[in-house]
Design a protein around this motif. Structure first.
Motif, PDB file in Angstrom:
ATOM      1  N   ALA A 163      -1.847   8.125  73.102  1.00 29.04           N
ATOM      2  CA  ALA A 163      -2.180   8.237  74.519  1.00 29.04           C
ATOM      3  C   ALA A 163      -3.285   9.245  74.782  1.00 29.04           C
ATOM      4  N   GLU A 164      -3.347  10.325  73.996  1.00 25.70           N
ATOM      5  CA  GLU A 164      -4.352  11.350  74.243  1.00 25.70           C
ATOM      6  C   GLU A 164      -5.768  10.821  74.006  1.00 25.70           C
ATOM      7  N   GLU A 166      -6.726   7.734  74.533  1.00 25.39           N
ATOM      8  CA  GLU A 166      -6.979   6.885  75.697  1.00 25.39           C
ATOM      9  C   GLU A 166      -7.312   7.712  76.932  1.00 25.39           C
ATOM     10  N   ARG A 167      -6.517   8.741  77.188  1.00 26.59           N
ATOM     11  CA  ARG A 167      -6.690   9.541  78.412  1.00 26.59           C
ATOM     12  C   ARG A 167      -7.958  10.392  78.359  1.00 26.59           C
ATOM     13  N   GLN A 213      -8.569   0.035  73.345  1.00 22.98           N
ATOM     14  CA  GLN A 213      -7.401   0.764  73.844  1.00 22.98           C
ATOM     15  C   GLN A 213      -7.506   1.033  75.342  1.00 22.98           C
ATOM     16  N   THR A 217      -5.609  -0.528  79.787  1.00 26.04           N
ATOM     17  CA  THR A 217      -5.094   0.199  80.953  1.00 26.04           C
ATOM     18  C   THR A 217      -5.468  -0.495  82.251  1.00 26.04           C
ATOM     19  N   ALA A 293       3.346   1.846  69.969  1.00 29.33           N
ATOM     20  CA  ALA A 293       2.511   2.574  70.926  1.00 29.33           C
ATOM     21  C   ALA A 293       1.027   2.467  70.582  1.00 29.33           C
TER      22      ALA A 293
END
Length: 635
Positions: A163-164, A166-167, A213, A217, A293
């Motif tokens: 997730a990091e 992606e964010r 990735q 979202t 994930a």
């Protein structure tokens, strides 16, 4: 307006401009006045033109405040982005952005990094060493190079597909849309007032993986992505159906953090980096939550960006499974898409090829230029001989599933591929020390370490378009063995190319998440999924299949692997093929009641045959190498 057409901020201006009769039009930025306005974006023949000065372009570094505190220091991480944009954006010109995000921006010199270890995905990169800025900035785009969390000079922790990562990128897209804040090196606010908010992402390997990735979202502002040789599933990148690829050690992803994490993250994120290794090995080589994930195919329903996929058919790093299974999901969800399959390995083909295919794609999706890219063929495929074919859709509409069964010796091979099942069995004993070149050599000779199967010599071209599936019914002398299959193009009994590969840990024959030991002597069935390819087996060649266990160049060896007995007839190969019409045979058809003498020529099963002596009721193709009939080849 559909989700896939995006917001199209410039649609009104462009529609008006493109309705003009002139072949070259000037598109004024939204909100600019007619008199005294800065130069607009010049469009000719459906493509933006390089009218802006690269020498005068604005270069700046910004630090975008993200929404995460991945290193746990109580402060939201900042993500570093380097920006190049036309000088005219300092006044009223607004432009779209091309974003390349990466973990590879190193703060060391390339020589220093290489003196330790070079990751096989990419060499160390310095900013602005690619082609994106030189191509797009003069055409009226901003280009951003983003250092994801824990790399370069960005704060936080690298998560290797998590997730990091992606964010890190969504924070920058938010900044380009006015939803996030940023500062310059001197602490002053950095506002992207020059941004239209429309973003396209481009990247090779890990960089393209980030684009894939982020697209899942559905973030507002991301209009299109161009992933080149990119990962869509980290499980499939490191593993093949329950067994690890030889290229990667068991804790490869943790090792990646040690190679590419910056000095601060190695101190602040040590526990998290250990957790990456623990996560990837928690289930051994099996599938588990860590990899769920990091699967970007299971949420394609959220993708609102268009996708231009680019991949090398000889890419043994990021294997073609990555684009093939992602493409299937894009098609299932009707995502606007395009495909370019080049015939090289893990490279960016646009370094050496014309870049306008990417430029026109970005022009359409980021500036709404009606240049017809979505009316062009959906797929372009390069062939080994340098020729290129295009397809309206991929796979071609003529593709059908063809079943060939594993059979006994025949067609010049120690085993044969037949159109109808034939009973029997054959055995191999896993070696693990045999090189692939040896494994595929001499398919007509039986070898203890492999089984080899050949189709009849093809009378016409057979085009493979997709993933081959090998269904094997077998018994094992041990409780564990891999099953490895190689699809091979043979010409005159010699290997022309290994077309596709695949392996299955037989313990994972029923589930990738749960391994079930084999019962020695008991029959089992497993399916080996080979890499998707687009390849032509021409007339006169043969389709070959090699079955073995351990293949150490490809997968990690299983020390328990031993003897495997394969049930012929019950085992088969399913190939997605387009089969060209075969030419008609001019010679008289063989008749079992006719008498033939020396030098009589007949046709049978698409081949010409010459009799060497008197014969009756002996079928051509069944009498062996020293029999009465000599194969004169396909007709």
């Amino acid at each position: 307006m559909s989700a896939h057409t995006g917001r199209r901020r410039w649609a009104t201006a462009l529609a008006a401009a493109l309705s003009a009769t002139a072949s070259v039009v000037v598109v004024a930025p939204v909100g600019a006045v007619a008199a005294g306005a800065p130069p607009g974006i010049v469009v000719a023949n459906g493509a933006t033109q390089p009218v802006f000065s690269m020498a005068e372009a604005v270069q700046e570094t910004v630090h975008v405040r993200s929404d995460m505190d991945s290193d746990g220091d109580g402060v939201l991480d900042t993500i570093t982005a380097l920006v190049i944009r036309p000088e005219e954006t300092n006044s009223t010109l607004k432009v779209a952005s091309i974003v390349k995000a990466s973990p590879y921006w190193t703060v060391q010199t390339a020589a220093a990094r290489r003196s330790t270890v070079t990751d096989p995905i990419a060499d160390p990169a310095t900013h602005w060493s690619g082609w994106l800025d030189e191509y797009f900035v003069p055409r009226g785009y901003a280009v951003l190079e983003v250092e994801i969390a824990g790399t370069g000079t960005s704060e936080g922790c690298l998560s290797v597909g998590g997730a990091e990562d992606e964010r890190s990128v969504t924070a920058v897209i938010d900044w380009l849309n006015g939803r996030a804040t940023a500062t310059r090196d001197d602490g002053s606010p950095a506002v992207a007032s020059w941004s239209t908010g429309s973003v396209g992402m481009y990247g090779v390997s890990y960089d393209g993986t980030l684009a894939t990735q982020v697209a899942e979202t559905g973030i507002d502002g991301l209009e299109t992505i161009v992933p080149v040789g990119a990962i869509s599933s980290w499980y499939d990148y490191t593993r093949a159906q329950g067994i690890g690829y030889r290229s990667w050690p068991t804790r490869y992803m943790q090792g990646f953090t040690g190679r590419w994490g910056n000095a601060e993250s190695k101190l602040d994120c040590a526990a998290r980096y250990q957790g990456v290794g623990d996560g990837e090995t928690q289930a051994g080589w099996d599938h588990g939550p860590f990899f769920v994930a990091r699967d970007y195919r299971d949420r394609v329903d959220r993708v609102t960006a268009s996708v231009f996929l680019v991949h090398g058919q000889q890419d043994d790093n990021v294997k073609t499974t990555q684009w093939g299974r992602y493409w299937d999901q894009l098609a299932a969800h009707d995502v606007p898409r395009r495909l370019y399959l080049h015939d090289a390995a893990h490279v960016d083909p646009f370094y050496s090829e014309p870049k306008d295919a990417v430029g026109r794609w970005m022009d359409h999706w980021l500036y709404d230029i009606a240049n017809g890219v979505m009316d062009e063929p959906q797929a372009t495929v390069d062939r080994p001989d340098g020729t290129r074919v295009t397809e309206a859709v991929w796979p071609p509409s003529t593709t059908t599933e063809t079943k060939l069964y594993l059979g006994p010796a025949g067609n010049g091979g120690a085993g044969s591929l037949t159109s109808a099942p034939v009973s029997g069995s054959q055995q191999f004993t896993s070696s693990g020390t045999v090189a692939e070149t040896t494994m595929v050599a001499g398919p007509g000779t039986a070898q203890s370490y492999r089984l080899a199967y050949l189709s009849p010599t093809l009378r016409s071209a057979h085009r493979l378009s997709g993933a081959t599936r090998v269904e094997v019914t077998f018994t094992s002398a041990t409780t564990s063995t891999p099953l490895t299959a190689l699809l091979v193009h043979y010409t005159g009994g010699s290997s022309t190319r290994v077309v596709a590969r695949g392996s299955l840990d037989a313990k994972n024959r029923d589930s990738l998440t749960t391994a079930t030991p084999l019962t020695p002597g008991q029959q089992h069935t497993g399916a080996i999924l080979l890499e998707p390819k687009d390849h032509v087996f021409p007339a006169g060649s043969q389709i070959g299949l090699i079955l073995t266990g351990n293949l150490n160049e490809f997968i990690h060896a299983d020390p328990q692997a031993g003897q495997v007995t394969v049930a012929l007839g019950a085992s088969r190969v399913l190939l997605p093929l387009t089969i060209a019409p075969a030419p008609a045979c001019a010679d008289p058809a063989w008749n079992p009641t006719s008498i033939y003498t020396a030098n009589d020529v007949v046709s049978h099963n698409g081949h010409r045959w010459r009799a060497q002596w008197w014969t009756q009721n002996q079928e051509p193709g069944t009498t062996g190498q020293f029999g009465v009939w000599v194969d004169l080849g396909p007709c």
